[in-house]
Design an enzyme around this catalytic site. Structure first.
Site, PDB file in Angstrom:
ATOM      1  N   ASP A 194      -5.809  13.988 -25.270  1.00  0.00           N
ATOM      2  CA  ASP A 194      -5.813  12.587 -24.838  1.00  0.00           C
ATOM      3  C   ASP A 194      -5.160  11.787 -25.962  1.00  0.00           C
ATOM      4  OD1 ASP A 194      -6.370   9.948 -24.335  1.00  0.00           O
ATOM      5  OD2 ASP A 194      -8.516  10.245 -23.933  1.00  0.00           O
TER       6      ASP A 194
ATOM      7  N   LYS B  91      -1.335   0.874 -25.196  1.00  0.00           N
ATOM      8  CA  LYS B  91      -1.675   0.785 -26.624  1.00  0.00           C
ATOM      9  C   LYS B  91      -0.377   0.842 -27.439  1.00  0.00           C
ATOM     10  CE  LYS B  91      -6.280   2.348 -25.505  1.00  0.00           C
ATOM     11  NZ  LYS B  91      -7.301   3.403 -25.526  1.00  0.00           N
TER      12      LYS B  91
ATOM     13  N   GLU C  79      -0.525   4.780  -0.544  1.00  0.00           N
ATOM     14  CA  GLU C  79      -1.338   5.984  -0.778  1.00  0.00           C
ATOM     15  C   GLU C  79      -0.486   7.233  -0.610  1.00  0.00           C
ATOM     16  OE1 GLU C  79      -4.621   5.811   1.904  1.00  0.00           O
ATOM     17  OE2 GLU C  79      -5.842   4.611   0.537  1.00  0.00           O
TER      18      GLU C  79
ATOM     19  N   ARG D  90      -1.428  -2.207 -18.735  1.00  0.00           N
ATOM     20  CA  ARG D  90      -2.699  -1.506 -18.715  1.00  0.00           C
ATOM     21  C   ARG D  90      -2.659  -0.399 -17.656  1.00  0.00           C
ATOM     22  NH1 ARG D  90      -6.939  -2.745 -21.342  1.00  0.00           N
ATOM     23  NH2 ARG D  90      -5.803  -4.125 -22.707  1.00  0.00           N
TER      24      ARG D  90
ATOM     25  N   THR E 215      -3.021   6.458 -22.182  1.00  0.00           N
ATOM     26  CA  THR E 215      -2.911   5.109 -21.642  1.00  0.00           C
ATOM     27  C   THR E 215      -1.483   4.635 -21.902  1.00  0.00           C
ATOM     28  OG1 THR E 215      -3.643   4.230 -23.761  1.00  0.00           O
ATOM     29  CG2 THR E 215      -5.326   4.464 -22.055  1.00  0.00           C
TER      30      THR E 215
ATOM     31  N   TYR F 222       0.852  -1.200   0.000  1.00  0.00           N
ATOM     32  CA  TYR F 222       0.000   0.000   0.000  1.00  0.00           C
ATOM     33  C   TYR F 222       0.879   1.238   0.000  1.00  0.00           C
ATOM     34  CZ  TYR F 222      -5.018  -0.066  -0.028  1.00  0.00           C
ATOM     35  OH  TYR F 222      -6.316  -0.100  -0.454  1.00  0.00           O
TER      36      TYR F 222
HETATM   37  C1  LIG Z   1      -8.343   3.721 -24.774  1.00  0.00           C
HETATM   38  C2  LIG Z   1      -8.704   5.141 -24.564  1.00  0.00           C
HETATM   39  C3  LIG Z   1      -9.047   5.641 -23.302  1.00  0.00           C
HETATM   40  C4  LIG Z   1      -9.387   4.791 -22.096  1.00  0.00           C
HETATM   41  O1  LIG Z   1      -8.583   3.851 -21.678  1.00  0.00           O
HETATM   42  P1  LIG Z   1      -9.037   2.711 -20.646  1.00  0.00           P
HETATM   43  O2  LIG Z   1      -7.736   2.333 -20.059  1.00  0.00           O
HETATM   44  O3  LIG Z   1      -9.706   1.672 -21.454  1.00  0.00           O
HETATM   45  O4  LIG Z   1      -9.960   3.333 -19.642  1.00  0.00           O
HETATM   46  C5  LIG Z   1      -9.243   7.006 -23.163  1.00  0.00           C
HETATM   47  N1  LIG Z   1      -9.134   7.823 -24.211  1.00  0.00           N
HETATM   48  C6  LIG Z   1      -8.834   7.379 -25.444  1.00  0.00           C
HETATM   49  C7  LIG Z   1      -8.730   8.352 -26.571  1.00  0.00           C
HETATM   50  C8  LIG Z   1      -8.625   6.025 -25.664  1.00  0.00           C
HETATM   51  O5  LIG Z   1      -8.381   5.584 -26.905  1.00  0.00           O
END
Ligand SMILES: *Cc1c(COP(=O)(O)O)cnc(C)c1O
Length: 410
Positions: free
Chosen positions: A192, A221, A48, A227, A218, A46
């Site tokens: 994003d 990807k 936090e 993840r 993220t 933990y």
């Molecule tokens: C994949 C994605 C997310 C969210 O990711 P998660 O880990 O699945 O919550 C947010 N914004 C964009 C543009 C994405 O492609």
């Protein structure tokens, strides 16, 4: 006693992953070191709070890990401040909205059917329920973002924040233009870059860092890590708010094993091989898009600048869901996707999104893109002929067996 049940299923998934042509644009294969880090005993801890400001004892080593992850992300993206704790892209976006805005504030984001993400204002998502979202789409004729339209909508709506970045837009995003639109209405610009962050690190897509007030991505990807997500900014005041917005506002204890795995992924992304990998992702995406166009498929915007594209199936007489299921039965994985002004509901949809990050990790190149386009077009052609489909299935399995999933990349 060993949990045979769950490990048997993991075994089946391992086999599935190695025996499909993975074209889901948001998926990838992490290295065995990323796996080891995220499967480590750090999950027991933990922590936090933030390094040197924890609410628990015994944090000296996890502090070291989190600091390394932060430093690596800073140098990779060329940014001053990073929070590496978000559990996912969605929770990163939630933290940003709640730390920089008030509930009910107006936000302008990309429409879901044009490629925006659920967290960019969908009404089935917290974003659409907590904030007053307005949306911009893509140009009806070209499929590109029309920045003059975005400006017009922004001037009319006067949002507190503009969100750019998407999950299914295949062209370069002009972050500088977005910033000038945001400035013209006094809005905060959030980029994003969840899908394209690997390309950004490698210089295959322009970086938003100097233009956006805050950037989320993220890590699983194109970045090819575990993840999770990170939040970045060059603005000290914004960073202070974001820190509180992640913990304690929206999250509790950080996943230290995942933060360690993020650090490993950032390490791997710092090698020249990673740049070559990202370059090849784009080369492959362009090649696969052209190969499908040459075989009679309609691709939105007629091609791609990045790692993915969307095939418009409206004139093919098959829905996104049906084509996805058909390809699945032939060991090819795609994700159905809405297209702009899609007449079908999102669960069925009229498009399929195709991406090359995973197959490029398996060392496929342009020649294989021709082969994959052949598979896809034959499967479509013979969709009612099960004997023919069976022989294609055998060919796909033979093909994919020649491209084992790498265990390491550096
Ligand atoms: C994949 C994605 C997310 C969210 O990711 P998660 O880990 O699945 O919550 C947010 N914004 C964009 C543009 C994405 O492609």
């Amino acid at each position: 006693m060993k949990d045979k049940v769950i490990f048997d299923v993991i075994g089946k998934e391992t086999k599935r992953e190695s025996s499909v042509i993975e074209l889901i644009a948001s998926e990838n294969y992490v290295s065995s070191e990323v796996l080891v880090a995220q499967g480590s005993i750090l999950t027991n801890k933990y922590a936090e709070g933030y390094p040197r400001k924890r609410y628990y004892g015994g944090c000296e080593f996890v502090d070291e890990i989190e600091n390394i992850a932060i430093e690596r992300a800073k140098s990779l993206f060329g940014v001053q401040f990073v929070n590496v704790q978000p559990h996912s892209g969605s929770s990163a976006n939630l933290s940003v909205y709640l730390s920089l805005l008030k509930i009910g504030d107006k936000i302008l984001g990309m429409d879901l059917s044009s490629g925006g993400h659920l967290t960019h204002g969908s009404n089935v998502n917290f974003s659409g329920q907590l904030f007053k979202f307005f949306s911009y789409g893509v140009d009806r004729n070209t499929g590109y973002i029309n920045y003059d339209d975005v400006q017009k909508i922004a001037s009319k709506v006067r949002p507190k924040m503009i969100v750019c970045g998407s999950s299914a837009y295949s062209r370069l995003i002009d972050f500088e233009r977005f910033r000038s639109i945001a400035d013209s209405v006094g809005a905060i610009l959030m980029a994003d870059i969840s899908h394209i962050s690997g390309l950004v690190v490698a210089g295959e897509h322009p970086s938003p860092i100097e233009f956006a007030h805050v950037v989320t991505t993220t890590t699983h990807k194109t970045l090819r890590g575990p993840r999770g997500a990170i939040i970045m900014t060059n603005d000290h005041n914004i960073f202070e708010k974001i820190q509180k917005g992640v913990f304690p506002l929206t999250q509790g204890g950080p996943l230290m094993h995942i933060i360690a795995a993020k650090a490993v992924a950032f390490y791997e992304a710092s090698f020249p091989q990673f740049k070559i990998y990202q370059k090849n992702i784009v080369i492959n995406a362009k090649a696969l898009a052209s190969a499908l166009i040459a075989r009679g498929f309609e691709v939105l915007t007629n091609g791609t600048d990045n790692h993915m594209f969307v095939v418009n199936l409206l004139k093919k007489g098959i829905s996104g869901k049906a084509f996805q299921d058909l390809l699945d039965s032939c060991f090819i994985a795609v994700s159905r996707s809405a297209i702009p002004n899609d007449p079908k509901p999102p669960y069925i949809s009229s498009g399929m999104r195709i991406g090359t990050p995973a197959i490029t990790s398996r060392n496929m190149s342009e020649r294989e893109m021709e082969q994959i386009a052949d598979f896809i077009s034959s499967i479509y052609l013979y969709r009612h002929d099960n004997t023919k489909l069976d022989s294609i299935r055998k060919e796909v399995l033979t093909f994919i067996s020649k491209f084992p999933i790498p265990k390491s990349y550096v």
